[in-house]
Design a protein around this motif. Structure first.
Motif, PDB file in Angstrom:
ATOM      1  N   ALA A 177      34.656  30.656  32.642  1.00 37.26           N
ATOM      2  CA  ALA A 177      35.765  31.258  33.187  1.00 37.26           C
ATOM      3  C   ALA A 177      35.654  32.013  34.791  1.00 37.26           C
ATOM      4  O   ALA A 177      34.472  32.058  35.207  1.00 37.26           O
ATOM      5  N   THR A 178      36.776  32.221  35.327  1.00 38.77           N
ATOM      6  CA  THR A 178      36.635  32.921  36.793  1.00 38.77           C
ATOM      7  C   THR A 178      37.714  33.970  36.741  1.00 38.77           C
ATOM      8  O   THR A 178      38.723  33.809  36.310  1.00 38.77           O
ATOM      9  N   ASN A 179      37.251  35.192  37.130  1.00 41.27           N
ATOM     10  CA  ASN A 179      37.979  36.385  37.316  1.00 41.27           C
ATOM     11  C   ASN A 179      38.263  36.616  38.986  1.00 41.27           C
ATOM     12  O   ASN A 179      37.339  36.545  39.707  1.00 41.27           O
ATOM     13  N   ILE A 180      39.413  37.105  39.110  1.00 42.16           N
ATOM     14  CA  ILE A 180      39.926  36.981  40.684  1.00 42.16           C
ATOM     15  C   ILE A 180      40.696  38.465  40.490  1.00 42.16           C
ATOM     16  O   ILE A 180      41.398  38.672  39.931  1.00 42.16           O
ATOM     17  N   TYR A 181      39.925  39.318  41.588  1.00 43.85           N
ATOM     18  CA  TYR A 181      40.372  40.388  41.900  1.00 43.85           C
ATOM     19  C   TYR A 181      41.373  40.500  43.125  1.00 43.85           C
ATOM     20  O   TYR A 181      40.725  39.824  44.354  1.00 43.85           O
ATOM     21  N   ASP A 182      42.502  41.170  43.114  1.00 45.50           N
ATOM     22  CA  ASP A 182      43.401  41.239  44.455  1.00 45.50           C
ATOM     23  C   ASP A 182      43.212  42.478  45.035  1.00 45.50           C
ATOM     24  O   ASP A 182      43.826  43.584  44.173  1.00 45.50           O
ATOM     25  N   SER A 183      42.650  42.962  45.982  1.00 37.75           N
ATOM     26  CA  SER A 183      42.541  44.180  46.593  1.00 37.75           C
ATOM     27  C   SER A 183      43.842  44.526  47.137  1.00 37.75           C
ATOM     28  O   SER A 183      44.181  45.979  46.950  1.00 37.75           O
ATOM     29  N   LEU A 184      44.939  44.011  47.423  1.00 41.08           N
ATOM     30  CA  LEU A 184      46.272  44.504  47.608  1.00 41.08           C
ATOM     31  C   LEU A 184      47.026  45.255  46.354  1.00 41.08           C
ATOM     32  O   LEU A 184      47.560  46.248  46.485  1.00 41.08           O
ATOM     33  N   SER A 185      46.982  44.624  45.254  1.00 44.29           N
ATOM     34  CA  SER A 185      47.636  44.815  44.181  1.00 44.29           C
ATOM     35  C   SER A 185      46.624  45.526  43.261  1.00 44.29           C
ATOM     36  O   SER A 185      47.084  46.270  42.029  1.00 44.29           O
ATOM     37  N   ASP A 186      45.422  45.707  43.349  1.00 45.09           N
ATOM     38  CA  ASP A 186      44.414  46.185  42.664  1.00 45.09           C
ATOM     39  C   ASP A 186      44.422  45.835  41.235  1.00 45.09           C
ATOM     40  O   ASP A 186      44.557  46.433  40.202  1.00 45.09           O
ATOM     41  N   SER A 187      44.479  44.374  41.017  1.00 45.22           N
ATOM     42  CA  SER A 187      44.800  43.695  39.762  1.00 45.22           C
ATOM     43  C   SER A 187      43.852  42.484  39.577  1.00 45.22           C
ATOM     44  O   SER A 187      43.138  42.115  40.592  1.00 45.22           O
TER      45      SER A 187
END
Length: 276
Positions: A177-187
């Protein structure tokens, strides 16, 4: 050139402006003496200077340190002389040559073989279901809980991580698995990994993250079989590309990676039965 400090190995490293920084490590070949020394080389003046981390630690994976835009390097964790691991975050101001202890990770988790990365204004340090963060804008420590779990048998060690797309995204990988964090949407989003691997190397180049080497993972159980392949995730197209073994060289763990312009370099490491 004589470096104004003792010889060392298992250091962390970083670069900023004209300076290269080498942090802590072992001071002897037998790996019994822990160091707190920081050595700084200025490529413009051809001068070495020394500083202190304020604590002794070693970094056997030689993870590159995240550096803020104003020249502060962040040293999170490290292996300790008593056989344990640290959860402490230290901020090192490269230009003033001063180190300040920020504090322990909010989760209290002492990770190993896991790099911290810079994502937006945050320094992030994660493992299978928890990611610690330090907000450089507010000066606060925190923890992301409820992060999609990377694997039921995943460890606090061996997570690959990289920032990508001008540090907008943080990518954390273990097993399948790979988790991706989007700093603009904080999601957060979670995607499947084409090749299940642990203790891999990860590096971001443009919109792509390259995952290379590591141990093969079978149904979330780490094997001792090292991998020769690489998987590339393009965050702009949300698609994977697998690089065949015949194009990537030796099966490998513990390698060091670096990016220069559009190129990624992987150097050294430990394939099955030896060193590169």
């Amino acid at each position: 050139e004589t470096v104004p400090c003792v010889a060392r190995h298992n250091m962390a490293s970083a670069s900023y402006s004209t300076k290269a920084i080498f942090v802590a490590g072992h001071e002897d070949v037998a790996a019994t003496v822990w160091s707190n020394v920081i050595s700084i080389y200025d490529t413009e003046t051809d001068i070495w200077t020394s500083g202190s981390l304020g604590r002794s630690a070693v970094f056997p994976f030689n993870n590159p340190l995240p550096v803020s835009g104003d020249g502060r390097a962040y040293v999170w964790g490290g292996d300790l002389a008593n056989g344990g691991r640290s959860a402490i975050l230290t901020e090192y101001d490269i230009m003033s040559n001063t180190a300040t202890e920020i504090g322990p990770a909010a989760s209290g988790i002492a990770r190993c073989h896991t790099p911290a990365i810079r994502v937006g204004d945050k320094i992030m340090w994660g493992s299978y279901d928890s990611v610690d963060m330090y907000d450089t804008a507010t000066g606060s420590l925190g923890e992301y809980t409820g992060v999609p779990q990377l694997g039921p048998d995943a460890d606090v060690c061996g997570t690959a991580a990289a920032s990508v797309h001008n540090s907008r995204y943080g990518v954390f990988q273990w097993g399948c698995a790979t988790n991706i964090y989007d700093s603009l949407s904080d999601s957060w989003t979670s995607i499947s990994m084409p090749t299940c691997r642990a203790y891999a190397r990860a590096v971001g180049v443009g919109s792509k993250v390259y995952f290379s080497g590591g141990y093969k993972v079978n149904v979330d159980s780490v094997t001792l079989n090292t991998l020769q392949s690489a998987d590339i995730y393009d965050i702009s197209t949300q698609s994977w590309l697998s690089v065949p073994t015949s194009r990537f060289g030796d099966d490998n763990i513990h390698a060091s990676t670096a990016v220069v312009g559009p190129f990624m370099f992987e150097v050294g490491g430990s394939p099955s039965g030896g060193l590169i």
